[in-house]
Design a protein around this motif. Structure first.
Motif, PDB file in Angstrom:
ATOM      1  N   VAL A 187       0.701  -1.365  -0.459  1.00 57.21           N
ATOM      2  CA  VAL A 187      -0.210  -0.240  -0.186  1.00 57.21           C
ATOM      3  C   VAL A 187       0.953   1.185   0.030  1.00 57.21           C
ATOM      4  N   CYS A 188       1.026   2.016  -0.876  1.00 55.10           N
ATOM      5  CA  CYS A 188       1.931   3.052  -0.680  1.00 55.10           C
ATOM      6  C   CYS A 188       0.875   4.496  -0.840  1.00 55.10           C
ATOM      7  N   ASP A 189       1.708   5.276  -0.550  1.00 51.89           N
ATOM      8  CA  ASP A 189       1.350   6.589  -0.379  1.00 51.89           C
ATOM      9  C   ASP A 189       0.454   7.165  -1.398  1.00 51.89           C
ATOM     10  N   ASP A 190      -0.521   7.967  -1.739  1.00 50.88           N
ATOM     11  CA  ASP A 190      -1.717   8.218  -2.514  1.00 50.88           C
ATOM     12  C   ASP A 190      -0.520   9.456  -3.526  1.00 50.88           C
ATOM     13  N   ALA A 191       0.312   9.880  -3.159  1.00 54.75           N
ATOM     14  CA  ALA A 191       0.840  10.450  -3.923  1.00 54.75           C
ATOM     15  C   ALA A 191       1.875   9.676  -4.591  1.00 54.75           C
ATOM     16  N   GLU A 192       2.308   8.770  -4.380  1.00 58.75           N
ATOM     17  CA  GLU A 192       3.981   8.412  -4.205  1.00 58.75           C
ATOM     18  C   GLU A 192       3.697   6.720  -5.396  1.00 58.75           C
ATOM     19  N   LEU A 193       1.987   6.864  -5.709  1.00 65.95           N
ATOM     20  CA  LEU A 193       1.961   5.118  -5.895  1.00 65.95           C
ATOM     21  C   LEU A 193       2.214   4.616  -7.312  1.00 65.95           C
ATOM     22  N   GLU A 194       2.196   6.049  -7.991  1.00 61.49           N
ATOM     23  CA  GLU A 194       2.846   6.058  -9.866  1.00 61.49           C
ATOM     24  C   GLU A 194       4.074   6.043  -9.744  1.00 61.49           C
ATOM     25  N   SER A 195       4.883   6.613  -9.257  1.00 57.46           N
ATOM     26  CA  SER A 195       7.070   7.007  -8.556  1.00 57.46           C
ATOM     27  C   SER A 195       6.927   5.620  -8.604  1.00 57.46           C
ATOM     28  N   ASP A 196       6.559   4.941  -7.417  1.00 59.07           N
ATOM     29  CA  ASP A 196       6.844   3.562  -7.066  1.00 59.07           C
ATOM     30  C   ASP A 196       6.639   2.256  -7.904  1.00 59.07           C
ATOM     31  N   VAL A 197       5.173   2.381  -8.585  1.00 57.03           N
ATOM     32  CA  VAL A 197       5.302   1.368  -9.831  1.00 57.03           C
ATOM     33  C   VAL A 197       5.959   1.542 -10.946  1.00 57.03           C
ATOM     34  N   ALA A 198       6.346   2.888 -11.156  1.00 52.76           N
ATOM     35  CA  ALA A 198       7.381   3.544 -12.671  1.00 52.76           C
ATOM     36  C   ALA A 198       8.606   2.408 -11.743  1.00 52.76           C
ATOM     37  N   LYS A 199       9.037   2.841 -10.880  1.00 50.72           N
ATOM     38  CA  LYS A 199      10.467   2.863 -10.011  1.00 50.72           C
ATOM     39  C   LYS A 199      10.211   0.901  -9.879  1.00 50.72           C
ATOM     40  N   LEU A 200       9.251   0.291  -9.520  1.00 52.86           N
ATOM     41  CA  LEU A 200       9.171  -1.140  -9.408  1.00 52.86           C
ATOM     42  C   LEU A 200       9.612  -1.564 -10.437  1.00 52.86           C
ATOM     43  N   ALA A 201       8.291  -1.499 -11.588  1.00 46.20           N
ATOM     44  CA  ALA A 201       8.899  -1.924 -13.349  1.00 46.20           C
ATOM     45  C   ALA A 201       9.902  -1.960 -13.926  1.00 46.20           C
ATOM     46  N   THR A 202      10.513  -0.595 -13.889  1.00 48.90           N
ATOM     47  CA  THR A 202      11.813  -0.210 -14.729  1.00 48.90           C
ATOM     48  C   THR A 202      12.994  -1.290 -13.862  1.00 48.90           C
ATOM     49  N   ARG A 203      12.685  -1.522 -12.937  1.00 46.74           N
ATOM     50  CA  ARG A 203      13.623  -2.349 -12.643  1.00 46.74           C
ATOM     51  C   ARG A 203      13.561  -3.804 -12.411  1.00 46.74           C
ATOM     52  N   LEU A 204      12.042  -4.304 -12.333  1.00 48.70           N
ATOM     53  CA  LEU A 204      12.267  -5.429 -13.399  1.00 48.70           C
ATOM     54  C   LEU A 204      12.595  -5.235 -14.532  1.00 48.70           C
ATOM     55  N   ALA A 205      11.514  -4.773 -15.358  1.00 47.83           N
ATOM     56  CA  ALA A 205      12.191  -5.002 -16.811  1.00 47.83           C
ATOM     57  C   ALA A 205      13.458  -4.326 -17.198  1.00 47.83           C
ATOM     58  N   GLU A 206      13.992  -3.978 -16.361  1.00 48.35           N
ATOM     59  CA  GLU A 206      15.668  -3.725 -16.583  1.00 48.35           C
ATOM     60  C   GLU A 206      17.129  -4.795 -16.641  1.00 48.35           C
ATOM     61  N   GLY A 207      15.843  -5.951 -15.830  1.00 40.27           N
ATOM     62  CA  GLY A 207      16.741  -6.815 -15.305  1.00 40.27           C
ATOM     63  C   GLY A 207      16.515  -8.070 -16.225  1.00 40.27           C
ATOM     64  N   PRO A 208      17.501  -9.330 -15.174  1.00 42.42           N
ATOM     65  CA  PRO A 208      17.321 -10.827 -16.273  1.00 42.42           C
ATOM     66  C   PRO A 208      16.540 -11.005 -16.866  1.00 42.42           C
ATOM     67  N   THR A 209      16.304 -10.660 -18.081  1.00 42.65           N
ATOM     68  CA  THR A 209      14.899 -10.712 -18.415  1.00 42.65           C
ATOM     69  C   THR A 209      14.724 -12.719 -18.783  1.00 42.65           C
ATOM     70  N   ASN A 210      15.416 -13.302 -19.238  1.00 44.26           N
ATOM     71  CA  ASN A 210      15.719 -14.770 -19.379  1.00 44.26           C
ATOM     72  C   ASN A 210      15.219 -15.101 -17.856  1.00 44.26           C
TER      73      ASN A 210
END
Length: 268
Positions: A187-210
């Motif tokens: 559960v994220c702070d309301d103002a930080e939901l988008e940035s928290d999701v973007a950080k997590l998504a970017t971390r995963l997307a830039e990780g070892p895909t295979n």
């Protein structure tokens, strides 16, 4: 069909694909066009090597309120291109794509995630929400049994006993109760939901895909296979990773004391 009127829109941010349910006036209620378009968008994302992670979100102040009940009440089936059985199968396939595609998936939840909308959120690998989120099974309100593998995912995340209570008694959980029950990852702070999701998504997307794809396969196999069969598949996945360019780059980066620069397919 242009994105401003489409029931589902997509946008890219680097290697992250954002898939948006876009019927905000109806709290993104699911109709035939939405679920068929969503399925096609997820199918394409699963096959696109330039996409490293997928975020599912709703437009406006809701994630997804579930089925378009007004259409159901008006008997709109006669206007559909597909039968109810086909649409149920398409919705279930969309959920399975979120659950099984060889890349991480994230649900970003504001407001209600009900019925089929809850099912889609539960199919994702991660579910991040703000304080406005509310989660409910909802089907009993209209005397239906559930769709898009809802009870399956609820049993996995909550446990069988709590899932029975949730489905049969139909409570609506706020964000904190949903988190405590295992339905939300954070559960994220309301103002930080988008940035928290973007950080997590970017971390995963830039990780070892295979490697992440193989880990998702291992997790699925662990739920469905005997230990003996699971181990055989685990070894295959390990060998697939061991022989990959990703692994060679990760080892090189470790020796050189730097962050790895994983090889990527050209972005489309």
């Amino acid at each position: 069909m242009s994105n401003d009127i489409a029931p589902v829109s997509v946008r890219r941010q680097g290697r992250v694909l954002y898939v948006t349910l876009s019927r905000p006036a109806l709290k993104n209620a699911i109709n035939e066009d939405m679920i068929t378009t969503l399925y096609r968008s997820l199918r394409d994302a699963a096959q696109d090597d330039s996409i490293g992670a997928v975020v599912l979100e709703g437009s406006g102040d809701a994630f997804c309120a579930g089925a378009d009940i007004k259409n159901l009440a008006l008997g709109a089936e006669h206007t559909r291109k597909y039968s109810t059985e086909v649409l149920l199968r398409v919705g279930a396939e969309a959920a399975m794509l979120l659950h099984e595609m060889p890349k991480p998936t994230i649900a970003m939840i504001r407001g209600p995630a009900m019925g089929g909308g809850l099912s889609l959120a539960l199919a994702c690998d991660f579910r991040l929400a703000d304080s406005s989120a509310s989660l409910g099974y909802a089907h009993t309100k209209i005397a239906l049994s559930g769709d898009f593998a809802a009870a399956y995912f609820l049993s996995k995340w909550m446990g069988a006993g709590k899932a029975r209570e949730f489905c049969l008694l139909n409570p609506v959980y706020g964000a904190q109760e949903a988190f405590a029950s295992g339905l939300l990852s954070k559960v994220c702070d309301d103002a930080e939901l988008e940035s928290d999701v973007a950080k997590l998504a970017t971390r995963l997307a830039e990780g070892p895909t295979n490697a992440l794809a193989c880990i998702k396969a291992n997790l699925k196999n662990a739920q469905e296979m005997s230990c003996e069969n699971y181990i055989a598949e685990e070894i295959k996945n390990f060998q697939r990773c061991r022989n990959s360019d990703e692994h060679r780059e990760a080892l090189k980066a470790f020796i050189e004391k730097r962050e790895p620069n994983f090889p990527r397919q050209a972005q489309g």
